[in-house]
Enzyme design. Structure first.
Site, short mmCIF file in Angstrom:
data_model
loop_
_atom_site.label_atom_id
_atom_site.label_comp_id
_atom_site.label_asym_id
_atom_site.label_seq_id
_atom_site.Cartn_x
_atom_site.Cartn_y
_atom_site.Cartn_z
N ASP A 138 0.88 -1.34 -0.04
CA ASP A 138 0.02 -0.05 -0.14
C ASP A 138 0.92 1.30 0.06
O ASP A 138 1.86 1.24 0.95
CB ASP A 138 -0.76 -0.07 1.30
CG ASP A 138 -2.19 0.59 1.16
OD1 ASP A 138 -2.62 0.83 0.06
OD2 ASP A 138 -3.17 0.36 2.05
N GLU A 188 -4.98 4.83 -2.98
CA GLU A 188 -6.45 5.18 -2.85
C GLU A 188 -6.89 6.26 -3.49
O GLU A 188 -6.03 7.38 -3.96
CB GLU A 188 -6.46 5.56 -1.39
CG GLU A 188 -6.14 4.55 -0.26
CD GLU A 188 -6.68 4.66 1.16
OE1 GLU A 188 -7.18 5.81 1.30
OE2 GLU A 188 -6.43 3.78 1.87
N GLU A 215 -14.51 -0.26 -1.04
CA GLU A 215 -14.56 -0.38 0.26
C GLU A 215 -15.68 0.24 0.79
O GLU A 215 -16.24 1.66 0.49
CB GLU A 215 -13.35 0.19 1.02
CG GLU A 215 -13.61 0.15 2.64
CD GLU A 215 -12.08 0.33 3.38
OE1 GLU A 215 -11.03 0.32 2.58
OE2 GLU A 215 -12.23 0.54 4.77
O1 KIV Z 1 -4.99 -0.88 4.32
C1 KIV Z 1 -5.97 -1.71 4.35
O2 KIV Z 1 -6.00 -2.73 5.25
C2 KIV Z 1 -6.77 -1.55 3.06
C3 KIV Z 1 -7.62 -2.57 2.84
C4 KIV Z 1 -8.87 -2.52 3.85
C5 KIV Z 1 -8.38 -2.73 1.65
O3 KIV Z 1 -6.50 -0.72 2.56
#
Ligand code: KIV
Length: 295
Positions: free
Chosen positions: A98, A130, A198
């Site tokens: 991420d 995101e 989400e």
């Molecule tokens: O950071 C995270 O865990 C997420 C998931 C909820 C998709 O973005």
């Protein structure tokens, strides 16, 4: 004695590593895609052994393991350390790192630099960012064009939760739902290989699914998506509280952790631990010699 934790054999040792074509094939065949977050070596080993398809080192690490109250404080350096630890526990799932808040918004160059670090330094196979507004879609396209697969994320995007009015479901009016659809299409157009939905009403997801060609992974978005993702600590009950309504608990490890640490504390206080079986030995003549030396 080995200090390296052993990687447990996956439930299917012949399982092929997940690839982007395999993922697209799963969608085509209607096979549900399983994704879970992981933040370290043991959680990645558990995901590997359980045979999941995708592992996300989510910026939810900020709240699950770093103790922050939102995802925004986690830094790129912290995410790199966590992603690299997860990498060492994985063989078959696709590993997605991420991109934390502040590490990709400023420019396409910043986004590419961050994504390259995720791949080169942490071993991620892909990255996630995101939002699906024009700027996010542009960043996604730039990273894809640099050769790094990107997963998109629409609906409730926690990095912008303040701007979205808090941690709450999104797309509950027709214009808001249509905006989510447009953002998902923009991310798909940018080359994203999959998109997270989400906290979106299940009926909205169902309406949008027919318009999206890439795999959609849901979290609080109902059953119509191509797959589901849950946060490791939520599904295993590693932290206190029930979490959002979409969480299903499959274990209650926090209670077990308290029970384990309490039992250890009791044993230490009662001098029941360590026992002879936990202690190292020395040859009697060496002990004798030591006593002589100590006088
Ligand atoms: O950071 C995270 O865990 C997420 C998931 C909820 C998709 O973005």
């Amino acid at each position: 004695m080995s200090t390296q934790p052993e990687l447990r054999v996956p439930h299917d040792p012949g399982r092929l590593p997940m690839t982007l074509p395999l993922l697209a094939e799963k969608k085509r065949l209607g096979q549900a895609i399983v994704m879970v977050t992981a933040y370290d070596h043991p959680s990645a080993c558990a995901a590997e052994a359980a045979g999941v398809d995708l592992v996300l080192v989510g910026d939810s690490a900020a709240t699950t393991i770093l103790g922050h109250s939102s995802t925004t404080p986690v830094t790129l350096e912290e995410m790199l350390v966590l992603t690299a630890a997860a990498r060492r526990g994985l063989r078959t799932p696709l590993l997605i790192g991420d991109l934390p808040f502040g590490s990709y918004e400023r420019s396409d160059e910043q986004a590419i630099d961050t994504a390259v670090r995720m791949v080169k330094e942490a071993g991620a196979d892909a990255v996630k960012l995101e939002g699906g507004n024009e700027a996010s879609a542009r960043r996604a396209r730039a990273i894809v064009q640099a050769g790094i697969p990107v997963m998109g994320h629409v609906g409730l995007t926690p990095q912008r939760s303040t701007a979205l009015g808090g941690w709450k479901a999104q797309g509950r009016t027709a214009p808001a739902a249509a905006r989510i659809g447009a953002e998902a299409l923009a991310l798909q157009e940018s080359g994203c290989f999959a998109i997270v939905f989400e906290a979106i009403p299940a009926a909205v997801t169902e309406e949008l699914m027919g318009h999206i060609e890439v795999p959609v992974i849901g979290i609080g978005a109902g059953p119509a998506t191509d797959g589901q993702v849950l946060v490791f600590h939520d599904l295993l009950g590693i932290r206190e509280g029930l979490g959002p309504r979409f969480v299903k608990r499959y274990a209650n490890l926090f209670d077990e952790m308290i029970a384990g640490v309490s039992a250890y504390a009791e044993d230490v206080r009662a001098r029941r631990y360590p026992g002879p079986e936990h202690s190292y030995k020395i040859a009697p003549e060496q002990l004798e010699e030591l006593r002589r030396q100590l006088g």
